[in-house]
Write a protein that holds these residues in place. Structure first.
Motif, PDB file in Angstrom:
ATOM      1  N   LEU A   1       0.850  -1.184   0.000  1.00 25.88           N
ATOM      2  CA  LEU A   1       0.000   0.000   0.000  1.00 25.88           C
ATOM      3  C   LEU A   1       0.887   1.236   0.000  1.00 25.88           C
ATOM      4  CD1 LEU A   1      -3.000   0.905   0.192  1.00 25.88           C
ATOM      5  CD2 LEU A   1      -2.651   1.077   2.647  1.00 25.88           C
ATOM      6  N   LYS A   2       0.651   2.126  -0.941  1.00 30.22           N
ATOM      7  CA  LYS A   2       1.391   3.385  -1.005  1.00 30.22           C
ATOM      8  C   LYS A   2       0.587   4.413  -0.219  1.00 30.22           C
ATOM      9  CE  LYS A   2       3.102   1.041  -4.529  1.00 30.22           C
ATOM     10  NZ  LYS A   2       2.726  -0.343  -4.747  1.00 30.22           N
ATOM     11  N   THR A   3       1.257   5.136   0.684  1.00 25.19           N
ATOM     12  CA  THR A   3       0.532   6.076   1.543  1.00 25.19           C
ATOM     13  C   THR A   3       1.240   7.414   1.641  1.00 25.19           C
ATOM     14  OG1 THR A   3       1.658   5.310   3.540  1.00 25.19           O
ATOM     15  CG2 THR A   3      -0.436   4.233   2.977  1.00 25.19           C
ATOM     16  N   LEU A   4       0.433   8.432   1.920  1.00 22.76           N
ATOM     17  CA  LEU A   4       0.932   9.763   2.245  1.00 22.76           C
ATOM     18  C   LEU A   4       0.700   9.976   3.729  1.00 22.76           C
ATOM     19  CD1 LEU A   4      -0.772  11.797  -0.626  1.00 22.76           C
ATOM     20  CD2 LEU A   4       1.634  11.118  -0.499  1.00 22.76           C
ATOM     21  N   ASN A   5       1.470  10.863   4.327  1.00 23.99           N
ATOM     22  CA  ASN A   5       1.153  11.258   5.697  1.00 23.99           C
ATOM     23  C   ASN A   5       0.702  12.712   5.668  1.00 23.99           C
ATOM     24  OD1 ASN A   5       3.518  12.944   5.921  1.00 23.99           O
ATOM     25  ND2 ASN A   5       4.709  11.095   6.315  1.00 23.99           N
ATOM     26  N   ALA A   6       0.078  13.145   6.738  1.00 24.14           N
ATOM     27  CA  ALA A   6      -0.488  14.499   6.786  1.00 24.14           C
ATOM     28  C   ALA A   6       0.596  15.554   6.596  1.00 24.14           C
ATOM     29  CB  ALA A   6      -1.218  14.709   8.104  1.00 24.14           C
ATOM     30  N   THR A   7       1.787  15.305   7.120  1.00 19.71           N
ATOM     31  CA  THR A   7       2.883  16.271   6.977  1.00 19.71           C
ATOM     32  C   THR A   7       3.252  16.460   5.514  1.00 19.71           C
ATOM     33  OG1 THR A   7       3.728  15.689   9.156  1.00 19.71           O
ATOM     34  CG2 THR A   7       5.266  16.788   7.659  1.00 19.71           C
ATOM     35  N   SER A   8       3.313  15.376   4.751  1.00 21.79           N
ATOM     36  CA  SER A   8       3.680  15.506   3.338  1.00 21.79           C
ATOM     37  C   SER A   8       2.599  16.241   2.546  1.00 21.79           C
ATOM     38  CB  SER A   8       3.981  14.141   2.717  1.00 21.79           C
ATOM     39  OG  SER A   8       2.847  13.320   2.723  1.00 21.79           O
ATOM     40  N   VAL A   9       1.339  16.048   2.899  1.00 26.34           N
ATOM     41  CA  VAL A   9       0.265  16.781   2.212  1.00 26.34           C
ATOM     42  C   VAL A   9       0.343  18.258   2.566  1.00 26.34           C
ATOM     43  CG1 VAL A   9      -2.236  17.054   1.962  1.00 26.34           C
ATOM     44  CG2 VAL A   9      -1.231  14.760   2.050  1.00 26.34           C
ATOM     45  N   ARG A  10       0.557  18.568   3.853  1.00 23.93           N
ATOM     46  CA  ARG A  10       0.677  19.973   4.270  1.00 23.93           C
ATOM     47  C   ARG A  10       1.913  20.645   3.673  1.00 23.93           C
ATOM     48  NH1 ARG A  10      -1.568  18.206   9.378  1.00 23.93           N
ATOM     49  NH2 ARG A  10       0.497  17.651  10.088  1.00 23.93           N
ATOM     50  N   SER A  11       2.936  19.861   3.365  1.00 29.56           N
ATOM     51  CA  SER A  11       4.187  20.418   2.841  1.00 29.56           C
ATOM     52  C   SER A  11       4.134  20.725   1.351  1.00 29.56           C
ATOM     53  CB  SER A  11       5.348  19.448   3.112  1.00 29.56           C
ATOM     54  OG  SER A  11       5.542  19.305   4.493  1.00 29.56           O
ATOM     55  N   LEU A  12       3.080  20.287   0.681  1.00 24.11           N
ATOM     56  CA  LEU A  12       2.945  20.590  -0.745  1.00 24.11           C
ATOM     57  C   LEU A  12       2.834  22.102  -0.913  1.00 24.11           C
ATOM     58  CD1 LEU A  12       2.417  19.679  -3.718  1.00 24.11           C
ATOM     59  CD2 LEU A  12      -0.006  19.722  -3.126  1.00 24.11           C
ATOM     60  N   ARG A  13       3.700  22.653  -1.718  1.00 26.32           N
ATOM     61  CA  ARG A  13       3.661  24.106  -1.964  1.00 26.32           C
ATOM     62  C   ARG A  13       2.555  24.425  -2.962  1.00 26.32           C
ATOM     63  NH1 ARG A  13       7.524  27.182   0.141  1.00 26.32           N
ATOM     64  NH2 ARG A  13       9.343  26.114   0.962  1.00 26.32           N
ATOM     65  N   MET A  14       1.730  25.393  -2.572  1.00 28.54           N
ATOM     66  CA  MET A  14       0.623  25.798  -3.425  1.00 28.54           C
ATOM     67  C   MET A  14       0.634  27.320  -3.500  1.00 28.54           C
ATOM     68  SD  MET A  14      -3.465  24.930  -3.046  1.00 28.54           S
ATOM     69  CE  MET A  14      -3.138  23.214  -2.750  1.00 28.54           C
ATOM     70  N   ARG A  15       0.907  27.834  -4.670  1.00 27.56           N
ATOM     71  CA  ARG A  15       0.876  29.286  -4.837  1.00 27.56           C
ATOM     72  C   ARG A  15      -0.567  29.735  -4.982  1.00 27.56           C
ATOM     73  NH1 ARG A  15       5.615  28.800  -8.823  1.00 27.56           N
ATOM     74  NH2 ARG A  15       7.374  29.105  -7.421  1.00 27.56           N
ATOM     75  N   LEU A  16      -0.927  30.729  -4.175  1.00 31.40           N
ATOM     76  CA  LEU A  16      -2.296  31.221  -4.203  1.00 31.40           C
ATOM     77  C   LEU A  16      -2.364  32.576  -4.888  1.00 31.40           C
ATOM     78  CD1 LEU A  16      -3.705  30.325  -0.682  1.00 31.40           C
ATOM     79  CD2 LEU A  16      -4.066  29.159  -2.859  1.00 31.40           C
ATOM     80  N   ALA A  17      -3.105  32.607  -5.953  1.00 27.00           N
ATOM     81  CA  ALA A  17      -3.384  33.854  -6.640  1.00 27.00           C
ATOM     82  C   ALA A  17      -4.549  34.527  -5.924  1.00 27.00           C
ATOM     83  CB  ALA A  17      -3.745  33.565  -8.093  1.00 27.00           C
ATOM     84  N   PRO A  18      -4.797  35.809  -6.195  1.00 28.68           N
ATOM     85  CA  PRO A  18      -5.997  36.451  -5.639  1.00 28.68           C
ATOM     86  C   PRO A  18      -7.252  35.670  -6.064  1.00 28.68           C
ATOM     87  CG  PRO A  18      -4.562  38.077  -6.653  1.00 28.68           C
ATOM     88  CD  PRO A  18      -3.992  36.731  -6.987  1.00 28.68           C
ATOM     89  N   LEU A  19      -8.305  35.755  -5.254  1.00 29.19           N
ATOM     90  CA  LEU A  19      -9.533  35.009  -5.531  1.00 29.19           C
ATOM     91  C   LEU A  19     -10.066  35.249  -6.940  1.00 29.19           C
ATOM     92  CD1 LEU A  19     -11.446  35.283  -2.138  1.00 29.19           C
ATOM     93  CD2 LEU A  19     -10.449  33.233  -3.152  1.00 29.19           C
ATOM     94  N   SER A  20      -9.987  36.487  -7.419  1.00 28.06           N
ATOM     95  CA  SER A  20     -10.498  36.775  -8.762  1.00 28.06           C
ATOM     96  C   SER A  20      -9.710  36.003  -9.824  1.00 28.06           C
ATOM     97  CB  SER A  20     -10.455  38.278  -9.048  1.00 28.06           C
ATOM     98  OG  SER A  20      -9.114  38.744  -8.981  1.00 28.06           O
ATOM     99  N   VAL A  21      -8.415  35.867  -9.631  1.00 30.28           N
ATOM    100  CA  VAL A  21      -7.578  35.119 -10.583  1.00 30.28           C
ATOM    101  C   VAL A  21      -7.851  33.619 -10.451  1.00 30.28           C
ATOM    102  CG1 VAL A  21      -5.200  34.588 -11.257  1.00 30.28           C
ATOM    103  CG2 VAL A  21      -5.824  36.929 -10.625  1.00 30.28           C
TER     104      VAL A  21
END
Length: 181
Positions: free
Chosen positions: A120-140
């Motif tokens: 079984l391949k698994t992720l842990n919560a830390t690895s999901v939280r560590s994913l970098r996600m650039r957030l544009a303004p809501l309109s974008v």
């Protein structure tokens, strides 16, 4: 369901890995289990939540995500092989992180950080939280979601037309070989 859960007084529907697809949740079959009131309050799924597959036998399916857009029941929870994320609506549109989590870059990241235990391949919560996600303004974010939905709709329409043309060609071919043309 284990014996302890069968003795709990409250019943709740729960979503499983099998219900969560990339960008969609299938609610045609929802299993039930016994839960405590406290457990249900802690794990209850709400509209706008994101469900992320934590564990799967196929490495390419780990991390697939879907936005909860409909609730078949108010008492709905999730299997322990799913993470439930609750986006802050003041900073992010729910569909935007769904698209980011299902993107090819995120999929590469999840394949890299997934652990393997007994097949079984698994992720842990830390690895999901560590994913970098650039957030544009809501309109974008809204514009990006609208554009991607438009492209997806065009692809679905083209696939549907292609299927119809294939069926028409097969019917014409059948009639031609029977001498009906």
């Amino acid at each position: 369901m284990n014996a302890r859960r069968a003795t709990l007084p409250q019943r709740a529907g729960y979503l499983r890995v099998a219900n969560v697809f990339r960008g969609a949740i299938d609610t045609t079959e929802i299993k039930e289990l016994g839960v405590s009131r406290a457990e249900l309050e802690r794990t209850r799924i709400r509209l706008g939540d994101l469900l992320v597959v934590e564990g799967h036998g196929n490495l390419d399916e780990v991390g697939r995500a879907a936005l909860v857009t409909a609730l078949p029941s108010a008492d709905l929870t999730h299997q322990n092989h799913l993470f439930r994320l609750r986006p802050n609506g003041e900073r992010v549109l729910g569909r935007f992180p769904e698209l980011v989590l299902n993107s090819s870059d995120s999929r590469k990241y999840f394949r890299r950080v997934a652990n393997t235990t007994s097949g079984l391949k698994t992720l842990n919560a830390t690895s999901v939280r560590s994913l970098r996600m650039r957030l544009a303004p809501l309109s974008v974010q809204n514009e990006i979601v609208r554009e991607l939905d438009s492209v997806s709709n065009a692809i679905r329409a083209a696939e549907s037309s292609s299927t119809e043309l294939d069926e028409l060609f097969a019917a014409l071919q059948h009639r031609a070989f029977r001498g009906e043309l």
